[in-house]
Design a protein around this motif. Structure first.
Motif, PDB file in Angstrom:
ATOM      1  N   GLU A  38      34.937  28.052  52.879  1.00 42.58           N
ATOM      2  CA  GLU A  38      35.979  27.659  51.935  1.00 42.58           C
ATOM      3  C   GLU A  38      35.616  28.080  50.517  1.00 42.58           C
ATOM      4  OE1 GLU A  38      39.636  25.941  50.812  1.00 42.58           O
ATOM      5  OE2 GLU A  38      38.810  26.433  52.778  1.00 42.58           O
ATOM      6  N   VAL A  39      34.333  27.979  50.181  1.00 45.22           N
ATOM      7  CA  VAL A  39      33.885  28.400  48.851  1.00 45.22           C
ATOM      8  C   VAL A  39      34.129  29.895  48.664  1.00 45.22           C
ATOM      9  CG1 VAL A  39      31.873  28.664  47.345  1.00 45.22           C
ATOM     10  CG2 VAL A  39      32.172  26.563  48.670  1.00 45.22           C
ATOM     11  N   LEU A  40      33.783  30.681  49.684  1.00 39.75           N
ATOM     12  CA  LEU A  40      34.012  32.130  49.604  1.00 39.75           C
ATOM     13  C   LEU A  40      35.502  32.448  49.535  1.00 39.75           C
ATOM     14  CD1 LEU A  40      31.461  33.639  52.154  1.00 39.75           C
ATOM     15  CD2 LEU A  40      31.362  33.720  49.661  1.00 39.75           C
ATOM     16  N   LEU A  41      36.288  31.707  50.316  1.00 38.14           N
ATOM     17  CA  LEU A  41      37.727  31.942  50.326  1.00 38.14           C
ATOM     18  C   LEU A  41      38.334  31.681  48.948  1.00 38.14           C
ATOM     19  CD1 LEU A  41      40.294  32.576  51.929  1.00 38.14           C
ATOM     20  CD2 LEU A  41      40.433  30.155  52.519  1.00 38.14           C
ATOM     21  N   MET A  42      37.924  30.593  48.308  1.00 39.16           N
ATOM     22  CA  MET A  42      38.441  30.283  46.980  1.00 39.16           C
ATOM     23  C   MET A  42      38.037  31.352  45.975  1.00 39.16           C
ATOM     24  SD  MET A  42      40.326  27.673  47.285  1.00 39.16           S
ATOM     25  CE  MET A  42      40.572  27.373  45.534  1.00 39.16           C
ATOM     26  N   ALA A  43      36.804  31.850  46.131  1.00 40.13           N
ATOM     27  CA  ALA A  43      36.341  32.893  45.221  1.00 40.13           C
ATOM     28  C   ALA A  43      37.181  34.160  45.378  1.00 40.13           C
ATOM     29  CB  ALA A  43      34.863  33.196  45.486  1.00 40.13           C
ATOM     30  N   ARG A  44      37.491  34.528  46.633  1.00 42.87           N
ATOM     31  CA  ARG A  44      38.306  35.710  46.875  1.00 42.87           C
ATOM     32  C   ARG A  44      39.721  35.517  46.344  1.00 42.87           C
ATOM     33  NH1 ARG A  44      36.307  40.528  47.952  1.00 42.87           N
ATOM     34  NH2 ARG A  44      37.941  41.057  49.447  1.00 42.87           N
ATOM     35  N   MET A  45      40.257  34.320  46.506  1.00 42.04           N
ATOM     36  CA  MET A  45      41.605  34.036  46.007  1.00 42.04           C
ATOM     37  C   MET A  45      41.654  34.158  44.490  1.00 42.04           C
ATOM     38  SD  MET A  45      42.748  30.896  48.530  1.00 42.04           S
ATOM     39  CE  MET A  45      44.313  30.648  47.680  1.00 42.04           C
ATOM     40  N   ASN A  46      40.591  33.681  43.815  1.00 40.80           N
ATOM     41  CA  ASN A  46      40.536  33.809  42.356  1.00 40.80           C
ATOM     42  C   ASN A  46      40.453  35.272  41.942  1.00 40.80           C
ATOM     43  OD1 ASN A  46      40.690  31.056  41.853  1.00 40.80           O
ATOM     44  ND2 ASN A  46      38.468  30.777  41.966  1.00 40.80           N
ATOM     45  N   GLU A  47      39.693  36.062  42.724  1.00 48.89           N
ATOM     46  CA  GLU A  47      39.589  37.487  42.421  1.00 48.89           C
ATOM     47  C   GLU A  47      40.954  38.171  42.582  1.00 48.89           C
ATOM     48  OE1 GLU A  47      36.634  39.099  44.967  1.00 48.89           O
ATOM     49  OE2 GLU A  47      34.985  37.943  44.100  1.00 48.89           O
ATOM     50  N   LEU A  48      41.658  37.812  43.661  1.00 41.85           N
ATOM     51  CA  LEU A  48      42.974  38.398  43.888  1.00 41.85           C
ATOM     52  C   LEU A  48      43.962  37.979  42.814  1.00 41.85           C
ATOM     53  CD1 LEU A  48      43.255  37.973  47.771  1.00 41.85           C
ATOM     54  CD2 LEU A  48      42.963  40.110  46.508  1.00 41.85           C
ATOM     55  N   LYS A  49      43.867  36.722  42.382  1.00 42.56           N
ATOM     56  CA  LYS A  49      44.757  36.238  41.319  1.00 42.56           C
ATOM     57  C   LYS A  49      44.501  37.006  40.024  1.00 42.56           C
ATOM     58  CE  LYS A  49      46.240  31.997  38.995  1.00 42.56           C
ATOM     59  NZ  LYS A  49      46.025  30.526  38.898  1.00 42.56           N
ATOM     60  N   THR A  50      43.228  37.246  39.734  1.00 43.32           N
ATOM     61  CA  THR A  50      42.883  38.017  38.539  1.00 43.32           C
ATOM     62  C   THR A  50      43.397  39.446  38.651  1.00 43.32           C
ATOM     63  OG1 THR A  50      40.891  36.669  38.203  1.00 43.32           O
ATOM     64  CG2 THR A  50      40.968  38.825  37.115  1.00 43.32           C
ATOM     65  N   ALA A  51      43.236  40.035  39.850  1.00 47.51           N
ATOM     66  CA  ALA A  51      43.705  41.398  40.067  1.00 47.51           C
ATOM     67  C   ALA A  51      45.223  41.465  39.941  1.00 47.51           C
ATOM     68  CB  ALA A  51      43.270  41.893  41.446  1.00 47.51           C
ATOM     69  N   ARG A  52      45.929  40.440  40.449  1.00 47.27           N
ATOM     70  CA  ARG A  52      47.393  40.433  40.341  1.00 47.27           C
ATOM     71  C   ARG A  52      47.817  40.363  38.876  1.00 47.27           C
ATOM     72  NH1 ARG A  52      51.989  39.476  43.457  1.00 47.27           N
ATOM     73  NH2 ARG A  52      53.733  39.917  42.067  1.00 47.27           N
ATOM     74  N   GLY A  53      47.112  39.565  38.089  1.00 53.98           N
ATOM     75  CA  GLY A  53      47.416  39.490  36.665  1.00 53.98           C
ATOM     76  C   GLY A  53      47.232  40.838  35.984  1.00 53.98           C
ATOM     77  N   ALA A  54      46.155  41.543  36.352  1.00 51.07           N
ATOM     78  CA  ALA A  54      45.905  42.864  35.772  1.00 51.07           C
ATOM     79  C   ALA A  54      47.000  43.850  36.170  1.00 51.07           C
ATOM     80  CB  ALA A  54      44.534  43.379  36.224  1.00 51.07           C
ATOM     81  N   LEU A  55      47.439  43.776  37.443  1.00 50.34           N
ATOM     82  CA  LEU A  55      48.516  44.662  37.898  1.00 50.34           C
ATOM     83  C   LEU A  55      49.817  44.363  37.165  1.00 50.34           C
ATOM     84  CD1 LEU A  55      47.904  44.765  41.762  1.00 50.34           C
ATOM     85  CD2 LEU A  55      47.581  46.626  40.140  1.00 50.34           C
ATOM     86  N   ASP A  56      50.112  43.080  36.944  1.00 54.91           N
ATOM     87  CA  ASP A  56      51.334  42.712  36.215  1.00 54.91           C
ATOM     88  C   ASP A  56      51.305  43.258  34.795  1.00 54.91           C
ATOM     89  OD1 ASP A  56      52.364  41.426  38.397  1.00 54.91           O
ATOM     90  OD2 ASP A  56      51.765  39.419  37.769  1.00 54.91           O
ATOM     91  N   ARG A  57      50.124  43.168  34.153  1.00 52.38           N
ATOM     92  CA  ARG A  57      50.013  43.700  32.791  1.00 52.38           C
ATOM     93  C   ARG A  57      50.191  45.212  32.775  1.00 52.38           C
ATOM     94  NH1 ARG A  57      45.953  39.808  32.750  1.00 52.38           N
ATOM     95  NH2 ARG A  57      44.316  41.348  33.144  1.00 52.38           N
ATOM     96  N   LEU A  58      49.587  45.884  33.746  1.00 51.74           N
ATOM     97  CA  LEU A  58      49.734  47.337  33.834  1.00 51.74           C
ATOM     98  C   LEU A  58      51.182  47.728  34.134  1.00 51.74           C
ATOM     99  CD1 LEU A  58      46.514  48.339  35.820  1.00 51.74           C
ATOM    100  CD2 LEU A  58      47.065  48.928  33.447  1.00 51.74           C
ATOM    101  N   ALA A  59      51.852  46.930  35.000  1.00 53.88           N
ATOM    102  CA  ALA A  59      53.256  47.214  35.305  1.00 53.88           C
ATOM    103  C   ALA A  59      54.107  47.103  34.050  1.00 53.88           C
ATOM    104  CB  ALA A  59      53.761  46.247  36.377  1.00 53.88           C
ATOM    105  N   GLY A  60      53.818  46.074  33.217  1.00 53.64           N
ATOM    106  CA  GLY A  60      54.552  45.933  31.966  1.00 53.64           C
ATOM    107  C   GLY A  60      54.374  47.147  31.071  1.00 53.64           C
TER     108      GLY A  60
END
Length: 338
Positions: A73-95
């Protein structure tokens, strides 16, 4: 199986072995698995660093796995946070992408898709669908694949497809078999004598539109995102959908005892295909088509093929639902508006 949590293949093998065994001698891991001693040691170090394995001080050294539901679960949460950060970066790049100056004056409305990216873009926007994809389908085709395998995958995942086919799309060799493959997988299909434009709209929020330009009539694919133009295309599709004829329709069984092959022939006839075109699609002779049409006319008491179409609708021989496209405002924003 555990690679999506950030584990290497070797780490995944070692951890699963330890979970099943409870513990194991560190020196024997590479004998129990198809791993070299170096790869086994590297995998053990990785698992210790990730908190999935504890190494004892006793000799020989023992490896004890951490509980999967806690450490995992700890690893899963870490991966989810990484994906959330990556999604934010993609949204900024899309803008930044959609705000970038363009020489064709389409800022905030659309951008032209390079020819070499059309097939990839077509696949990508289908994979982003969460609810519904609608299409106008007509030759000539810009994507060479005979079967849209992505559609079959997305249908299996629960995404709705509604397609209005141009009559010419039905006249291609093998068209009936291909379209039936989609409809049996869940696609809702209709046909018009002529569709107004070639396009695909995903979740009412993004579209690809093929337009002809120049004396060569070359097709250019335009990527359109949120705004009045997209809203107009959604409305255009709905008007066409309402007036289109269902393909492979289900007749009103309480009023009709037509066989499925008669309904299929009637659908192709009303779609505007010639007798030769119908014969090719149904893989029967032209005279057989003419005979079966005459039999349908006799059953409907119709004196002409035009009257046959009117009688078919009145008798409930053809029918189909009038579903609506998902309104763009009911979905989270996926593209910046201009």
């Amino acid at each position: 199986m555990l690679e999506t949590l950030g584990l290497s293949n070797a780490e995944s093998q070692v951890y699963q072995l330890l979970v099943r065994a409870g513990r194991a001698d560190a020196d024997r891991i590479h004998f129990l698995l198809p791993l070299s001693a170096g790869h086994a040691a590297e995998a053990i170090d990785g698992l210790v660093e990730k908190g999935l394995v504890t190494v004892t001080d006793e000799l020989p050294v023992q490896l004890i796995p951490s509980p999967p539901d806690i450490a995992g679960e700890v690893l899963l949460m870490a991966r989810m946070n990484e994906l959330k950060t990556a999604r934010g970066a993609l949204d900024r790049l899309a803008g930044e992408y959609y705000r970038a100056p363009r020489t064709d004056g389409t800022e905030g409305v659309a951008d032209v898709t390079p020819d070499e990216e059309v097939a990839l873009r077509y696949e990508q926007i289908q994979r982003t669908a969460r609810r519904e994809i609608v299409r106008f389908d007509a030759p000539p085709y810009l994507v060479s694949d005979a079967v849209n395998w992505v559609e079959l995958e997305r249908l299996a995942a629960g995404v709705t497809y509604r397609t209005v086919y141009d009559r010419l799309a039905l006249e291609r060799d093998g068209a009936q078999e291909e379209i039936r493959q989609y409809t049996e997988a869940g696609e809702r299909a209709r046909v018009l004598h002529h569709v107004p434009v070639k396009m695909i709209i995903v979740d009412g929020s993004v579209a690809l539109l093929a337009v002809r330009s120049g004396a060569s009539r070359k097709q250019t694919v335009v990527h359109i995102y949120g705004g009045p133009l997209l809203d107009a295309l959604v409305a255009l599709f709905e008007m066409a959908w309402e007036s289109a004829l269902p393909l492979h329709p289900t007749a009103d069984q309480s009023r009709c005892d037509l066989a499925d092959d008669d309904i299929e022939l009637l659908t192709l006839l009303l779609a505007g295909l010639t007798d030769i075109g119908i014969a090719r699609q149904l893989r029967i002779g032209r005279r057989t088509v003419q005979r079966r049409v005459r039999e349908l006319m006799d059953r409907a008491a119709a004196s002409s093929r035009i009257e046959l179409g009117w009688q078919a609708a009145r008798l409930g021989w053809i029918a189909g639902p009038g579903d609506r496209v998902t309104p763009p405002e009911s979905l989270p924003e996926t593209r910046p508006r201009g």
